[in-house]
Every structure is written in structure tokens, then in C-alpha cells.
Design a protein around this motif. Structure first.
Motif, PDB file in Angstrom:
ATOM      1  N   UNK A 288       0.800  -1.258  -0.049  1.00 27.32           N
ATOM      2  CA  UNK A 288       0.088  -0.039   0.060  1.00 27.32           C
ATOM      3  C   UNK A 288       0.904   1.426  -0.024  1.00 27.32           C
ATOM      4  N   UNK A 289       0.563   2.329  -0.925  1.00 31.76           N
ATOM      5  CA  UNK A 289       1.284   3.594  -0.741  1.00 31.76           C
ATOM      6  C   UNK A 289       1.136   4.155   0.529  1.00 31.76           C
ATOM      7  N   UNK A 290       0.232   3.893   1.143  1.00 35.47           N
ATOM      8  CA  UNK A 290      -0.186   4.533   2.342  1.00 35.47           C
ATOM      9  C   UNK A 290       0.940   4.143   3.532  1.00 35.47           C
ATOM     10  N   UNK A 291       1.025   2.645   3.451  1.00 30.23           N
ATOM     11  CA  UNK A 291       1.856   2.041   4.094  1.00 30.23           C
ATOM     12  C   UNK A 291       3.291   2.454   4.059  1.00 30.23           C
ATOM     13  N   UNK A 292       3.558   2.417   2.641  1.00 31.41           N
ATOM     14  CA  UNK A 292       5.044   2.768   2.314  1.00 31.41           C
ATOM     15  C   UNK A 292       5.413   4.407   2.714  1.00 31.41           C
ATOM     16  N   UNK A 293       4.308   5.125   2.468  1.00 34.23           N
ATOM     17  CA  UNK A 293       4.616   6.528   2.716  1.00 34.23           C
ATOM     18  C   UNK A 293       4.864   6.752   4.396  1.00 34.23           C
ATOM     19  N   UNK A 294       3.909   6.127   5.029  1.00 34.80           N
ATOM     20  CA  UNK A 294       3.788   6.267   6.457  1.00 34.80           C
ATOM     21  C   UNK A 294       5.116   5.715   7.162  1.00 34.80           C
ATOM     22  N   UNK A 295       5.763   4.588   6.550  1.00 35.18           N
ATOM     23  CA  UNK A 295       6.828   3.819   7.163  1.00 35.18           C
ATOM     24  C   UNK A 295       8.280   4.873   7.082  1.00 35.18           C
ATOM     25  N   UNK A 296       8.301   5.765   6.094  1.00 32.16           N
ATOM     26  CA  UNK A 296       9.465   6.462   5.913  1.00 32.16           C
ATOM     27  C   UNK A 296       8.957   8.000   6.546  1.00 32.16           C
ATOM     28  N   UNK A 297       7.865   8.578   6.565  1.00 22.33           N
ATOM     29  CA  UNK A 297       7.705   9.925   6.729  1.00 22.33           C
ATOM     30  C   UNK A 297       6.838   9.756   8.105  1.00 22.33           C
ATOM     31  N   UNK A 298       6.447   8.726   8.478  1.00 18.85           N
ATOM     32  CA  UNK A 298       5.840   8.837  10.027  1.00 18.85           C
ATOM     33  C   UNK A 298       4.367   9.477  10.201  1.00 18.85           C
ATOM     34  N   UNK A 299       3.668   9.326   8.734  1.00 15.32           N
ATOM     35  CA  UNK A 299       2.399  10.285   8.806  1.00 15.32           C
ATOM     36  C   UNK A 299       1.686   9.760   7.488  1.00 15.32           C
ATOM     37  N   UNK A 300       0.430   9.817   7.429  1.00 13.05           N
ATOM     38  CA  UNK A 300      -0.213   9.434   6.230  1.00 13.05           C
ATOM     39  C   UNK A 300      -0.134  10.449   5.377  1.00 13.05           C
ATOM     40  N   UNK A 301      -0.159  10.081   4.082  1.00 16.19           N
ATOM     41  CA  UNK A 301      -0.221  11.162   2.926  1.00 16.19           C
ATOM     42  C   UNK A 301      -1.389  11.855   2.862  1.00 16.19           C
ATOM     43  N   UNK A 302      -1.352  13.102   2.149  1.00 15.83           N
ATOM     44  CA  UNK A 302      -2.751  13.703   1.833  1.00 15.83           C
ATOM     45  C   UNK A 302      -3.297  13.083   0.759  1.00 15.83           C
ATOM     46  N   UNK A 303      -4.585  13.418   0.314  1.00 16.15           N
ATOM     47  CA  UNK A 303      -5.234  12.932  -0.830  1.00 16.15           C
ATOM     48  C   UNK A 303      -4.251  13.162  -2.044  1.00 16.15           C
ATOM     49  N   UNK A 304      -3.715  14.481  -2.205  1.00 18.94           N
ATOM     50  CA  UNK A 304      -3.135  15.036  -3.141  1.00 18.94           C
ATOM     51  C   UNK A 304      -1.861  14.250  -3.520  1.00 18.94           C
ATOM     52  N   UNK A 305      -1.160  13.761  -2.470  1.00 21.94           N
ATOM     53  CA  UNK A 305       0.020  12.780  -2.678  1.00 21.94           C
ATOM     54  C   UNK A 305      -0.132  11.536  -2.843  1.00 21.94           C
TER      55      UNK A 305
END
Length: 330
Positions: A187-204
Motif C-alpha cells: 500500500x502506498x499509504x503504508x509505504x509513505x507512513x513507514x518513511x515519513x511517519x504520517x499518512x499522505x494527504x489525498x493529493x500525494x
């Protein structure tokens, strides 16, 4: 529990919705967030108001009936309990795969057909709604087009709901890239959160999905995110790296590792030019350069009769000619 849902640009240009009041249109959006993964929810106006309009005086029951008459929702009863169905919900939303299954009773097909609820809770004729045959018993014998169909779908990638899950439930794999382990999530959500520590916004999330649609591999996303995180940078840095490599045809983590290695090698072999100064000391004879360095270090100050560069007419003449040559450009 409210959930994150998608809203498309076609919503704001829908002519049928434009005939409804602003609160009714806003309520329609809110119902998407309250509905389960199949587009059903309990028809409880007071509770819906508390969830969607806690600070406003809105007649939710009246707004629900407006949506019902317009064909954007279906209000029905099963065993004396009232529920709401949102036609074509699945065509416009992409619920998260971990979202719980619907527990709302569906309209029964058979002798005891569900009743469409009016303002007074009385049953309307079933063919008076002109709704689609998604729920066969609520509509005419001939399939008709629901106004919900007029919410024109677009090409935007639907964004699944964000849910908080235990790390043990996160699906990921580990691949070796450049001799190092790279954690790649499904999941792109899990991938993003793993490295940046928070959920990506809808635009990202929309941008990330668009890259995946264009052939970018998930391990490539993991690589650029790790590359930015290890440098202490945020998403914007990862985005810049991703865009540069994407233009170069890089689509996988292996290709990204190779491209980065080639770039570093090019940088290490690049000749850095010496910046010009008022005096090009590097053009003077080695003996003169040595003497000037000694003077700057104060090596001659301890002598009783120090001999400086200006004490030698020949050297001073050479230095003066070089200064004039640089000034005149000849």
C-alpha cells in the motif's frame, strides 16, 4: 464511524444536484462517509445530524427526503427498521480492503417487499421513484436510470480509506537493492507512513497512484522515499528525485540504484575550476608563492632585518606587470 471517501469534480457540475439546497448537497457527501463499504447506513436523522452537522441547525430528515425524491438515495424499511441505500456507491467509491463487511439488512425481494419511506413514514408506490434496478424491488418493472448515474466518473485514481492497523497486519516484502534491504509495502499509504511517519494527504496519494498507473514499480517508490529519509529530507525531496528519474526512464529500485551510482561517479570526476581573484597567485613562480605564504604566516617578523617581497625590485616588477596585465585584459 466516519470514513474517508472520494469526491470527484463531476459532483460540482451535476445539474440534478444543483436543484437541491446547499445543506442537502453537503449531506449527500457526508452520507458517503457514514455508509459502510456497500453504501448502506441506518436511517437515523438525529444521529446523522450529530455526526455531520454538530454546530448547525439543519433539518436532516427533510434533506434526506429531498435526496430520496431526487433519486440520489433510497430510504427503505426492513422489519420495522429504517435504512438508507446509496445507489451506485460502489461505482464511485473504493473502500479499503480491510473495512468491515456491511451488516445492514438489504431490501428483501419477494412477497414482503420493502417500503420506500416518505416524510410521514408512509409507503410510496414503488414505481414512483424512477430509480435504477440496482435494488430491483425499488423501482419500476422497466430498468430506469438513476440520477446517481449522472455523477460522471473521471480518470482519477480512487483513494482507499486510511485505517490504523497493527504493524503485524501490514503486508510488506523485503528486497535486496545495492546490497541493502529495502522494505516494500503493498500500500502506498503504508509505504509513505513507514518513511515519513504520517499518512499522505489525498493529493500525494493521487500522485503516487498516477505514477503506478504509468508503470512505476512500488519498490521504486520505496527507494526514493528511503533515499530522502536517510538524508533527513521530507516528501518534496523524494518527489523531486522521483520526477528526475522518471523522465530518465527509471521505473524500478534496481534502475534507481544504478542511476544514482552513475551520478555519484560523474560528480567525483568532475573538475572544479579555480575561482578568479584579484591576484592569480597560482600563476606566480613556486618560489614567489612560497615567500608570500611565509609572509602571511609571519615567518620573517622575528628577523632584525627582514627581507620582504617588496625589497626585491625584480620580483616587484614582475608582480606589478601581472597586475596591470590582468587589469587591462592583455
Amino acid at each position: 464511524m466516519a470514513r474517508a471517501r472520494n469526491i470527484k469534480p463531476g459532483f460540482f457540475k451535476n445539474e440534478d444536484l444543483s436543484d437541491l439546497s446547499p445543506h442537502t448537497r453537503l449531506l449527500f457527501i457526508g452520507l458517503w462517509c457514514l455508509a459502510d463499504r456497500e453504501g448502506f447506513l441506518e436511517d437515523r436523522p438525529k444521529r446523522i445530524k450529530g455526526e455531520l452537522f454538530p454546530y448547525e441547525n439543519v433539518e436532516v430528515d427533510k434533506c434526506l427526503q429531498e435526496l430520496h425524491h431526487a433519486g440520489f438515495i433510497i430510504r427503505y424499511e426492513v422489519d420495522g427498521e429504517r435504512f438508507i441505500s446509496i445507489p451506485k456507491f460502489k461505482d464511485h467509491q473504493n473502500p479499503h480492503h480491510r473495512e468491515a463487511a456491511s451488516k445492514i439488512p438489504k431490501p428483501e425481494i419477494g412477497k414482503d417487499k420493502p417500503r420506500a419511506v416518505t416524510d410521514q413514514g408512509m409507503a410510496q408506490p414503488q414505481d414512483s421513484l424512477g430509480l435504477s434496478s440496482e435494488i430491483p424491488c425499488l423501482g419500476s418493472d422497466e430498468p430506469t436510470k438513476s440520477r446517481a448515474d449522472s455523477l460522471i466518473p473521471d480518470s482519477l485514481k480512487l483513494i482507499p480509506d486510511t485505517t490504523t492497523t497493527d504493524s503485524k497486519e501490514q503486508h510488506k516484502s523485503v528486497v535486496v537493492v545495492g546490497g541493502r534491504d529495502l522494505q516494500v509495502f503493498n500500500s502506498v499509504i503504508d509505504q509513505y507512513k513507514h518513511y515519513f511517519n504520517f499518512d499522505p494527504n489525498p493529493t500525494i496519494m493521487q500522485l503516487l497512484h498516477s505514477y503506478l498507473d504509468d508503470g512505476l514499480q512500488m519498490d521504486m517508490l520505496a527507494w526514493v522515499m528511503r533515499y530522502a529519509a536517510e538524508k533527513g529530507k521530507a516528501w518534496d525531496y523524494a518527489k523531486g528525485t522521483l520526477e528526475k528519474m522518471f523522465v530518465q526512464g527509471v521505473r524500478t529500485a534496481e534502475q534507481a540504484e544504478k542511476a544514482n551510482l552513475e551520478f555519484q561517479q560523474q560528480q567525483s570526476h568532475k573538475v572544479v575550476p579555480i575561482r578568479d581573484s584579484k591576484l592569480r597567485v597560482d600563476h606566480l613562480p613556486a618560489s614567489v608563492q612560497w615567500q608570500m605564504e611565509q609572509e602571511r604566516a609571519g615567518a620573517f617578523q622575528s628577523r632584525e632585518s627582514p627581507r620582504l617581497l617588496r625589497d626585491d625590485p625584480e620580483l616587484m616588477g614582475m608582480l606589478d606587470r601581472m597586475r596591470r596585465s590582468r587589469t587591462t585584459g592583455s
